[in-house]
Design a protein around this motif. Structure first.
Motif, mmCIF file in Angstrom:
data_model
loop_
_atom_site.group_PDB
_atom_site.id
_atom_site.type_symbol
_atom_site.label_atom_id
_atom_site.label_comp_id
_atom_site.label_asym_id
_atom_site.label_seq_id
_atom_site.Cartn_x
_atom_site.Cartn_y
_atom_site.Cartn_z
ATOM 1 N N GLY A 37 0.824 -1.210 0.000
ATOM 2 C CA GLY A 37 0.000 0.000 0.000
ATOM 3 C C GLY A 37 0.853 1.254 0.000
ATOM 4 O O GLY A 37 0.591 2.206 -0.743
ATOM 5 N N VAL A 38 1.890 1.249 0.839
ATOM 6 C CA VAL A 38 2.791 2.408 0.920
ATOM 7 C C VAL A 38 3.440 2.656 -0.444
ATOM 8 O O VAL A 38 3.481 3.797 -0.940
ATOM 9 N N CYS A 39 3.915 1.580 -1.058
ATOM 10 C CA CYS A 39 4.620 1.750 -2.341
ATOM 11 C C CYS A 39 3.648 2.068 -3.479
ATOM 12 O O CYS A 39 4.009 2.784 -4.414
ATOM 13 N N GLN A 40 2.429 1.564 -3.370
ATOM 14 C CA GLN A 40 1.438 1.932 -4.394
ATOM 15 C C GLN A 40 1.126 3.431 -4.304
ATOM 16 O O GLN A 40 1.081 4.123 -5.319
ATOM 17 N N ALA A 41 0.937 3.897 -3.066
ATOM 18 C CA ALA A 41 0.665 5.333 -2.887
ATOM 19 C C ALA A 41 1.838 6.149 -3.429
ATOM 20 O O ALA A 41 1.643 7.153 -4.127
ATOM 21 N N ALA A 42 3.060 5.696 -3.123
ATOM 22 C CA ALA A 42 4.249 6.427 -3.586
ATOM 23 C C ALA A 42 4.295 6.465 -5.111
ATOM 24 O O ALA A 42 4.564 7.511 -5.716
ATOM 25 N N SER A 43 4.013 5.334 -5.717
ATOM 26 C CA SER A 43 4.048 5.255 -7.180
ATOM 27 C C SER A 43 3.009 6.201 -7.799
ATOM 28 O O SER A 43 3.288 6.910 -8.769
ATOM 29 N N GLU A 44 1.819 6.211 -7.202
ATOM 30 C CA GLU A 44 0.764 7.077 -7.736
ATOM 31 C C GLU A 44 1.128 8.561 -7.563
ATOM 32 O O GLU A 44 0.897 9.368 -8.457
ATOM 33 N N ILE A 45 1.688 8.875 -6.405
ATOM 34 C CA ILE A 45 2.074 10.267 -6.149
ATOM 35 C C ILE A 45 3.103 10.716 -7.191
ATOM 36 O O ILE A 45 3.026 11.821 -7.739
ATOM 37 N N CYS B 94 6.657 13.387 -3.930
ATOM 38 C CA CYS B 94 7.130 12.173 -4.600
ATOM 39 C C CYS B 94 8.398 11.658 -3.907
ATOM 40 O O CYS B 94 8.516 10.457 -3.648
ATOM 41 N N GLU B 95 9.319 12.574 -3.595
ATOM 42 C CA GLU B 95 10.569 12.152 -2.944
ATOM 43 C C GLU B 95 10.288 11.553 -1.570
ATOM 44 O O GLU B 95 10.817 10.500 -1.205
ATOM 45 N N ASP B 96 9.419 12.237 -0.799
ATOM 46 C CA ASP B 96 9.087 11.739 0.549
ATOM 47 C C ASP B 96 8.416 10.364 0.481
ATOM 48 O O ASP B 96 8.741 9.459 1.250
ATOM 49 N N ALA B 97 7.488 10.243 -0.455
ATOM 50 C CA ALA B 97 6.767 8.970 -0.579
ATOM 51 C C ALA B 97 7.713 7.861 -1.017
ATOM 52 O O ALA B 97 7.620 6.723 -0.536
ATOM 53 N N GLY B 98 8.635 8.202 -1.913
ATOM 54 C CA GLY B 98 9.625 7.216 -2.359
ATOM 55 C C GLY B 98 10.494 6.742 -1.199
ATOM 56 O O GLY B 98 10.797 5.541 -1.097
ATOM 57 N N LYS B 99 10.862 7.675 -0.320
ATOM 58 C CA LYS B 99 11.664 7.290 0.856
ATOM 59 C C LYS B 99 10.867 6.352 1.764
ATOM 60 O O LYS B 99 11.402 5.383 2.299
ATOM 61 N N SER B 100 9.581 6.676 1.938
ATOM 62 C CA SER B 100 8.735 5.816 2.791
ATOM 63 C C SER B 100 8.655 4.411 2.216
ATOM 64 O O SER B 100 8.718 3.418 2.946
ATOM 65 N N CYS B 101 8.521 4.337 0.905
ATOM 66 C CA CYS B 101 8.442 3.026 0.253
ATOM 67 C C CYS B 101 9.762 2.276 0.442
ATOM 68 O O CYS B 101 9.764 1.096 0.807
ATOM 69 N N ALA B 102 10.881 2.976 0.225
ATOM 70 C CA ALA B 102 12.192 2.326 0.353
ATOM 71 C C ALA B 102 12.416 1.850 1.793
ATOM 72 O O ALA B 102 12.919 0.744 2.020
ATOM 73 N N ALA B 103 12.001 2.689 2.753
ATOM 74 C CA ALA B 103 12.190 2.322 4.165
ATOM 75 C C ALA B 103 11.340 1.101 4.528
ATOM 76 O O ALA B 103 11.652 0.364 5.456
ATOM 77 N N CYS B 104 10.253 0.940 3.777
ATOM 78 C CA CYS B 104 9.336 -0.171 4.046
ATOM 79 C C CYS B 104 9.860 -1.458 3.418
ATOM 80 O O CYS B 104 9.263 -2.512 3.568
ATOM 81 N N GLY B 105 10.929 -1.323 2.642
ATOM 82 C CA GLY B 105 11.482 -2.506 1.989
ATOM 83 C C GLY B 105 11.050 -2.623 0.541
ATOM 84 O O GLY B 105 11.252 -3.654 -0.091
ATOM 85 N N GLY B 106 10.436 -1.551 0.005
ATOM 86 C CA GLY B 106 9.947 -1.607 -1.378
ATOM 87 C C GLY B 106 11.009 -1.278 -2.400
ATOM 88 O O GLY B 106 12.113 -0.903 -2.090
#
Lengths: 202, 136
Positions: free
Chosen positions: B86-94, B124-136
């Motif tokens: 979900g986190v990475c999907q949101a990041a991708s959409e953002i 986009c950068e913040d969301a990408g970091k969240s995804c990466a931190a989540c293991g995405g």
């Protein structure tokens, strides 16, 4: 048309024959009433009613897939509209997602009709979808994505520079709304408190 | 309630019918048309009979169970949707929205849309970091 394509088309028609026979009980309303009759019962009955409703939604969506393969856009639209008529138990959280998903698809199908009329119908469905949504979800975010697609199509269709610019602005705003919803979903998923509105307004 | 078994049967059968059947074949229309239509209909009829027997708890339950894994429409390859998905999907959409916003800002050439482009880049950068931190 190749023989393989003809075979595929014939196969679809046969599938339709089967689907038509199987959907007949639903179309006559008798079974719909029976399904509605399940809605006020025990938890087990409610679970069964939800499963039946989900199966019906899946069947209508699949029917739309098949019609689209045959190039029948109005038929596909009708099939997806049927999803919105499915009676779910009042407390079923799945109902909102199924209905939003149907709104999304319906709006996209209307947009495929093309022209101003298609765009208007698509936007009307998006607006109805927004009213259906009681909570934020990827479905509600995607409604804004469809709105953006509609304005993009409008921007490509119109020739007047002012109308073109207006369409672009509206498309940009729809993308902003999409981002706003996704940001809030992301914070929820990460168990973070809601962001303060200061400096966040668009 | 009178119609419920029929309704359930119709849904299950419809699910079995449309999931692995003709639609897939039509979608891959370039494949050689090896099976005759009669054979295909017979296959579908067997599936329907099998599903009906399973629903009513009838005599062919064992046979129906044996065919269920291949036919069950809901079991087809749906991996569980995790929090990180979900986190990475949101990041991708953002980030998808960000790219389009900046394209539009280039065309609109005004301060408001330029601001929107900058903000969305940050998002986009913040969301990408969240995804990466989540293991995405």
């Amino acid at each position: 048309m190749t023989s393989a394509a003809r075979h595929g088309s014939g196969c679809l028609r046969r599938a339709w024959l089967f689907c038509g026979l199987l959907l007949l009980p639903m179309a006559n309303g008798g079974c719909q009433r029976a399904a509605s009759g399940l809605l006020g019962g025990s938890t087990a009955e409610n679970t069964e009613a939800v499963l039946v409703a989900l199966s019906e939604a899946r069947a209508w969506q699949r029917r739309a897939d098949l019609l689209l393969l045959d190039g029948d856009l109005p038929g596909a639209i009708h099939s997806v509209e049927e999803v919105l008529l499915i009676p779910f138990p009042a407390s079923a959280p799945e109902a909102e997602d199924v209905r939003l998903d149907a709104h999304l698809r319906l709006a996209r199908l209307y947009l495929r009709l093309g022209g101003e009329e298609g765009e208007k119908k698509a936007l009307a469905v998006v607006e109805k979808g927004r009213k259906v949504a009681t909570r934020e979800s990827f479905f509600s975010a995607h409604l804004e994505s469809v709105a953006a697609d509609v304005y993009r199509a409008r921007g490509e269709r119109v020739t007047d520079p002012k109308e073109k610019e207006d369409a672009k602005r509206r498309e940009l705003e729809a993308h902003e709304r999409h981002i706003d919803i996704d940001k809030r979903l992301l914070r929820t998923l990460l168990n973070l408190p809601p962001a303060s509105n200061k400096g966040e307004s668009r | 309630m009178m119609c419920t078994p029929a309704l359930r049967s119709a849904f299950v059968v419809l699910g079995l019918l449309v999931s692995p059947g003709c639609a897939h074949q039509a979608a891959t229309a370039d494949a050689p048309a090896s099976s005759s239509s009669g054979g295909e209909i017979a296959t579908l009829e067997r599936r329907i009979a099998s599903a009906k027997a399973n629903l009513s708890g009838g005599v062919s339950r064992g046979a129906a169970s044996a065919s269920a894994p291949a036919a069950a429409p809901s079991a087809a390859g749906a991996a569980p949707f995790t929090r990180c998905d979900g986190v990475c999907q949101a990041a991708s959409e953002i980030c998808t929205c960000h790219r389009r916003i900046c394209t539009l800002a280039d065309e609109l050439k005004d301060g408001r849309s330029a601001d929107s482009c900058r903000r969305s880049q940050r998002d986009c950068e913040d969301a990408g970091k969240s995804c990466a931190a989540c293991g995405g």
